[in-house]
Design a protein around this motif. Sequence first.
Motif, short mmCIF file in Angstrom:
data_model
loop_
_atom_site.label_atom_id
_atom_site.label_comp_id
_atom_site.label_asym_id
_atom_site.label_seq_id
_atom_site.Cartn_x
_atom_site.Cartn_y
_atom_site.Cartn_z
N VAL A 300 0.89 -1.19 0.04
CA VAL A 300 0.12 0.10 0.02
C VAL A 300 0.66 1.30 0.06
CG1 VAL A 300 -1.99 -1.15 1.14
CG2 VAL A 300 -0.25 0.13 2.54
N ILE A 301 0.44 2.43 -0.34
CA ILE A 301 0.88 3.67 -0.78
C ILE A 301 2.18 3.47 -1.54
CG2 ILE A 301 1.56 5.96 0.46
CD1 ILE A 301 0.94 4.90 3.16
N ARG A 302 1.83 3.43 -2.73
CA ARG A 302 2.86 3.20 -3.90
C ARG A 302 3.17 4.44 -4.33
NH1 ARG A 302 0.83 -2.13 -7.17
NH2 ARG A 302 0.09 -3.37 -5.51
N GLN A 303 2.79 5.75 -3.92
CA GLN A 303 3.03 7.00 -4.53
C GLN A 303 3.52 7.78 -3.37
OE1 GLN A 303 -0.31 8.82 -6.14
NE2 GLN A 303 1.12 10.28 -7.56
N ILE A 304 4.49 8.64 -3.84
CA ILE A 304 5.00 9.60 -2.77
C ILE A 304 3.91 10.77 -2.74
CG2 ILE A 304 6.62 11.65 -2.17
CD1 ILE A 304 8.84 9.41 -3.50
N GLY A 305 3.32 10.83 -1.29
CA GLY A 305 2.33 11.79 -1.38
C GLY A 305 0.89 10.98 -1.02
N GLY A 306 0.88 9.65 -1.25
CA GLY A 306 -0.20 8.82 -1.22
C GLY A 306 -0.40 8.73 0.24
N THR A 307 -2.00 8.40 0.51
CA THR A 307 -2.49 8.10 1.65
C THR A 307 -3.26 6.65 1.84
OG1 THR A 307 -3.01 10.64 1.96
CG2 THR A 307 -3.93 9.23 3.68
N TRP A 308 -3.09 6.14 3.16
CA TRP A 308 -3.77 4.83 3.21
C TRP A 308 -4.25 4.79 4.69
CZ3 TRP A 308 -2.51 1.06 6.86
CH2 TRP A 308 -3.14 -0.25 6.56
N THR A 309 -5.55 4.25 4.63
CA THR A 309 -6.31 3.96 5.93
C THR A 309 -6.48 2.71 6.09
OG1 THR A 309 -7.17 6.29 6.00
CG2 THR A 309 -8.26 4.58 7.37
N LEU A 310 -5.98 2.26 7.45
CA LEU A 310 -6.22 0.82 7.86
C LEU A 310 -7.80 0.58 7.38
CD1 LEU A 310 -5.08 -1.62 9.29
CD2 LEU A 310 -5.98 -1.10 11.26
N PRO A 311 -8.29 -0.64 6.73
CA PRO A 311 -9.56 -1.10 6.51
C PRO A 311 -10.28 -1.31 7.57
CG PRO A 311 -8.10 -2.22 4.76
CD PRO A 311 -7.12 -1.61 6.05
N ALA A 312 -11.53 -0.68 7.49
CA ALA A 312 -12.58 -0.94 8.53
C ALA A 312 -12.60 -2.42 9.04
CB ALA A 312 -13.87 -0.47 8.37
N SER A 313 -12.58 -3.39 7.94
CA SER A 313 -12.83 -4.86 8.34
C SER A 313 -11.84 -5.47 9.13
CB SER A 313 -12.72 -5.52 6.90
OG SER A 313 -11.58 -5.38 6.12
N ILE A 314 -10.72 -4.81 8.84
CA ILE A 314 -9.34 -5.14 9.85
C ILE A 314 -9.65 -4.54 11.42
CG2 ILE A 314 -7.08 -4.89 10.18
CD1 ILE A 314 -7.72 -6.66 8.00
N GLU A 315 -10.17 -3.53 11.35
CA GLU A 315 -10.33 -3.02 12.82
C GLU A 315 -11.57 -3.79 13.52
OE1 GLU A 315 -11.29 1.08 12.95
OE2 GLU A 315 -9.85 1.71 11.19
N LYS A 316 -12.60 -4.49 12.74
CA LYS A 316 -13.57 -5.12 13.19
C LYS A 316 -13.24 -6.49 13.77
CE LYS A 316 -17.33 -2.66 10.84
NZ LYS A 316 -18.39 -2.76 9.71
N ARG A 317 -12.11 -6.89 12.79
CA ARG A 317 -11.67 -8.40 13.18
C ARG A 317 -10.92 -8.37 14.39
NH1 ARG A 317 -8.31 -10.44 8.51
NH2 ARG A 317 -10.29 -9.71 7.27
N GLN A 318 -10.08 -7.06 14.38
CA GLN A 318 -9.19 -7.02 15.80
C GLN A 318 -10.05 -6.90 16.88
OE1 GLN A 318 -5.93 -7.35 15.57
NE2 GLN A 318 -5.18 -6.55 17.59
N ALA A 319 -11.11 -6.16 16.88
CA ALA A 319 -11.93 -5.92 18.09
C ALA A 319 -12.54 -7.21 18.37
CB ALA A 319 -12.95 -4.88 17.65
N ALA A 320 -12.82 -8.05 17.66
CA ALA A 320 -13.34 -9.39 18.07
C ALA A 320 -12.39 -10.60 18.57
CB ALA A 320 -14.01 -9.76 16.66
N GLY A 321 -11.08 -10.17 18.40
CA GLY A 321 -9.90 -10.96 18.86
C GLY A 321 -9.37 -11.63 17.65
N ARG A 322 -9.51 -11.01 16.53
CA ARG A 322 -8.79 -11.48 15.07
C ARG A 322 -9.62 -12.95 14.81
NH1 ARG A 322 -4.06 -9.36 13.37
NH2 ARG A 322 -3.28 -8.07 14.66
#
Length: 322
Positions: A300-322
Amino acid sequence: MNSISFHPSRLLRSRPRVIAAVALFSLALFAARSYPLEMNVGPAHSHPPLEPASWPDNSLTIANLGHATLLMNFFGTRVITDPTLFSHVGMSIGSILTIGPKRFVDPPLTPARLQHIDLILITHAHMDHLDLPSLKALPKSAVVVACEQCSSLIAPLGFSDVRELKWGETTVVNGLTIRAMGARHWGRRWPPLGETYGFNSYVLEKNGHRMLLACDSAQTDLFASLASTPPDVAAFSIGAYDPWIYNHANPEQVWAIFQQTHARYLIPIHWGTFRLSKEPMHEPMQRLIAAAGIQQDRIVIRQIGGTWTLPASIEKRQAAGR
């Protein structure tokens, strides 16, 4: 007439100054030659506008500002890493001049547009990572976390809270836990002269989410120790391997190291900004994508000046204990 005597001891005492002068001249010559060779200000080198003020505090958002500089909002903790925010890196003469390589891509943000900064992370004392003019331009209210011996360079700039970490040591800034770990690199600022400083990678953790910010490193199995509790994202340097392969892993080696961490996403840094080695400016990214093959969407972020946000699906999975 007074005779002129020659003392070998004087020559020995002046030798470090001569070596330093030669090194400085070589650096200046390198800088003069490095930039124009491939400079292109066309669309391929443009970057989207960044608006860090709009980044939410309930997620992890990261932008690549070039070289090893990442700007992030880590669930409400604002962080910048190894800031290089101006046109050159190298030996700085006050705030007037920096002698060294010039940027291939303009900085995506000026210091005034970075917004609030809670934490400045310094991985090591090399001049393309610990850039004094950039640090001078940052708010002195920020906490600086750096490697061993680096406070002697940073504290005089006006920062009141500079924390040195040895490998395995931990500190907390605004709820973000920072743990230092190693790499396969080195820390002398003025090779072959001068003081030896430490060099750190960092594991960042907040709200159950982890990130690895890896120091420049040659190929190593050191980061495999993270696999038991893998980071969501890992940032690795992918450039400056030709001819510096003994201190900087090439893209294929980086992909292998990244896989050892079991991290979900890879952010490539240390490429496409300053010419510090022989490989073409865009080769590191091209080789990394080729090495990843069918898993290249993990880069992710293959361009200088690019932005990336952790996907919400990863956040939900983490909250559920992976």
